[in-house]
Design a protein around this motif. Sequence first.
Motif, mmCIF file in Angstrom:
data_model
loop_
_atom_site.group_PDB
_atom_site.id
_atom_site.type_symbol
_atom_site.label_atom_id
_atom_site.label_comp_id
_atom_site.label_asym_id
_atom_site.label_seq_id
_atom_site.Cartn_x
_atom_site.Cartn_y
_atom_site.Cartn_z
ATOM 1 N N ARG B 19 -50.649 -47.982 91.626
ATOM 2 C CA ARG B 19 -49.557 -47.027 91.833
ATOM 3 C C ARG B 19 -49.579 -46.010 90.700
ATOM 4 O O ARG B 19 -50.160 -46.292 89.639
ATOM 5 N N PRO B 20 -48.968 -44.812 90.904
ATOM 6 C CA PRO B 20 -48.944 -43.821 89.815
ATOM 7 C C PRO B 20 -48.262 -44.389 88.576
ATOM 8 O O PRO B 20 -47.374 -45.238 88.688
ATOM 9 N N TRP B 21 -48.696 -43.931 87.413
ATOM 10 C CA TRP B 21 -48.233 -44.517 86.156
ATOM 11 C C TRP B 21 -46.736 -44.368 85.945
ATOM 12 O O TRP B 21 -46.103 -45.135 85.232
ATOM 13 N N TRP B 22 -46.110 -43.358 86.623
ATOM 14 C CA TRP B 22 -44.666 -43.152 86.381
ATOM 15 C C TRP B 22 -43.803 -44.084 87.236
ATOM 16 O O TRP B 22 -42.623 -44.190 87.039
ATOM 17 N N LYS B 23 -44.411 -44.775 88.180
ATOM 18 C CA LYS B 23 -43.632 -45.706 89.013
ATOM 19 C C LYS B 23 -43.609 -47.076 88.340
ATOM 20 O O LYS B 23 -44.546 -47.450 87.636
ATOM 21 N N PRO B 24 -42.501 -47.835 88.551
ATOM 22 C CA PRO B 24 -42.407 -49.146 87.897
ATOM 23 C C PRO B 24 -43.490 -50.113 88.389
ATOM 24 O O PRO B 24 -43.987 -49.976 89.497
ATOM 25 N N GLY B 25 -43.806 -51.072 87.542
ATOM 26 C CA GLY B 25 -44.833 -52.058 87.886
ATOM 27 C C GLY B 25 -46.154 -51.704 87.240
ATOM 28 O O GLY B 25 -46.299 -50.651 86.620
ATOM 29 N N LYS B 26 -47.101 -52.587 87.383
ATOM 30 C CA LYS B 26 -48.413 -52.369 86.755
ATOM 31 C C LYS B 26 -49.162 -51.261 87.490
ATOM 32 O O LYS B 26 -49.332 -51.348 88.714
ATOM 33 N N PRO B 27 -49.650 -50.248 86.760
ATOM 34 C CA PRO B 27 -50.363 -49.173 87.462
ATOM 35 C C PRO B 27 -51.769 -49.577 87.902
ATOM 36 O O PRO B 27 -52.315 -49.019 88.832
ATOM 37 N N LEU B 28 -52.359 -50.570 87.201
ATOM 38 C CA LEU B 28 -53.742 -50.954 87.507
ATOM 39 C C LEU B 28 -53.814 -52.399 87.993
ATOM 40 O O LEU B 28 -53.038 -53.254 87.549
#
Lengths: 269, 337
Positions: B19-28
């Motif tokens: 998910r995009p880095w600005w959304k909560p949770g792990k981006p990778l």
Amino acid sequence: MVTAWATLKRNWLVTRRAYPWSYFIGTLGPGIFTVVVALLSYRAIGGGRVSAWFGASSGTSDYLGYVTVGAAALMFTTRMVLWVAKAQITEQREGTLESQMLTPAMRLPYLLGVAAQAFITSILELCCLLGTALLLGVRLPVPDPVSFAAAILAAFVAVFGLSIPISAIMISAGEAHITQNTLFCVVGLLCGFTFPAALLPAPLTFLGELLPATAAMRVLRAATLHAAPIQQVTGDLLICLALGCLYAAVGLLVLPHAERRAITRGASA
Amino acid sequence: MMRAIATDDLRKTYPVVERPWWKPGKPLRAAPAVDGLSLRIPAGQVTGLLGLNGAGKTTTIRMLATLLRPTSGRATVDDLDLVKDAREVRRRINMIAGGERMVYTRLTGRENLWYFGQLYDVPKAQLKARIAELLALVGLEHAADQRVERYSKGMRQRLSIARGLINRPAYLLLDEPTLGLDAPIARDLRAVVADLARDGVGVLLTSHYLAEVEQLCADIYVIAAGRLVAQGTPAELTTMAERQHTVEVSLAAAVDDVDHAVETLAMRTGAQITTGVDDDLRPRYTLRHSADLAGELATTIVTAGGAIARLEVTPPTLEDAIIALADAARQPSAVAS
């Protein structure tokens, strides 16, 4: 040194067969333009004289000589970076990075081989710029041969050192143009190629001192414009060599990681 | 010292943007490309590594070639660690990948081999002879002094093969080596690979041409989603997947008793039966069973008074087996054998 010699020979053959005229014109053009603009402003606007503050901050009243040496050094820097820093990303684009990485050859001799060929080619190209400047009426004093040779060596080490981490950034990011043009802007602004770095705000002057090209520039000017003996340039020479070696060491440390990142990107794509 | 390439629980994961880095949770998220692979590629043998696209074959080969570092697990070449002793390992291995790249297009074939010979520290006294030997081996003597940019695709691939042999590797990693090659050149390459194995070179081969794999490989590893799903000789793998023999019979003319006899045979053996007509409008029976029923079917037909015009048996192929094994591995209950 077998790798360095083989790479020098390989690059020499490739350059002879496909000389990159676009790069040559792209770097010679701005060099000549800089000298011509300086010449016109010196004669037409300055009336053949320079202000006292220029003399105080640059240490010379020979404005045309100052600009010509700076333009030549900037051209040398640009050409060396284009060869050395782009060596690995060019290998990647041509599909030979993997075959290169498969061999037990070390990166330092490989890059030295690239740099040696780049040095020879750049010196020949510099002669074109200096020849044009002479035709335009620029006159340079005869330099002290020892400090001139030391200055050339310092410039080589400075630009070679600077090119290795740049090579790692290029190959890691998978692009060259933004990286190289950002570097050219930064060194053009901070290293005192065409105007005295002392004119910059203090923080920018400080940043400029962190780049080995700044000290190399001082050594080159002292050797060419003032015919300074080697003793007078030893301090800057050592700074330049130390910074060049430091950049090279950092670059060689991160380059294998950057290469693997490039391979990983290719593998996971 | 164990003369082999060996891997133990080898893993390689790639980061995937979740998910995009600005959304909560792990981006990778770590996506496994190779997931706990244990292989053994002995010297003097061709070992196959098969799997469908995306199975992890190329990532495995790149790790064994020291181009990529494993995320975890261990791999050794003649007991040398692939990561710690990478430079020494590189002296002992080489890799040939399909496609015509991996050589310098502005150099001639001879200059390419000279350059790589220098990078591999091939002694000067031997290099010239080695280059001549390799150019002859891949049939490029006539084009040795021509620039590679003027080579055809097949010529470039042949030069790439010569490059892969310049350091006399103890282990050769072949990733689709015959991709894009004309049939005679591919055949010659297969002969070269077989000779190398006979001379003691350990070869790891991935190929989509399964006939090539069947012809060359003594042992095959089948992987799916980075995991080992089967290992064995080509014959063992073919039977392991329990694929069916197909027997197809066309009669010279229709006979009522044959219909009944063939249906009885199918019921008794549990074979699948299909009836119809062939291209010449003759009656046709097709039986599918894990065993080869050709003999029994022919006897049944002849006994019932029929005359056979054509009989064809299609045994299960390695290709069927690979597809079946890979499909089975995709099921949640799949267990590596």
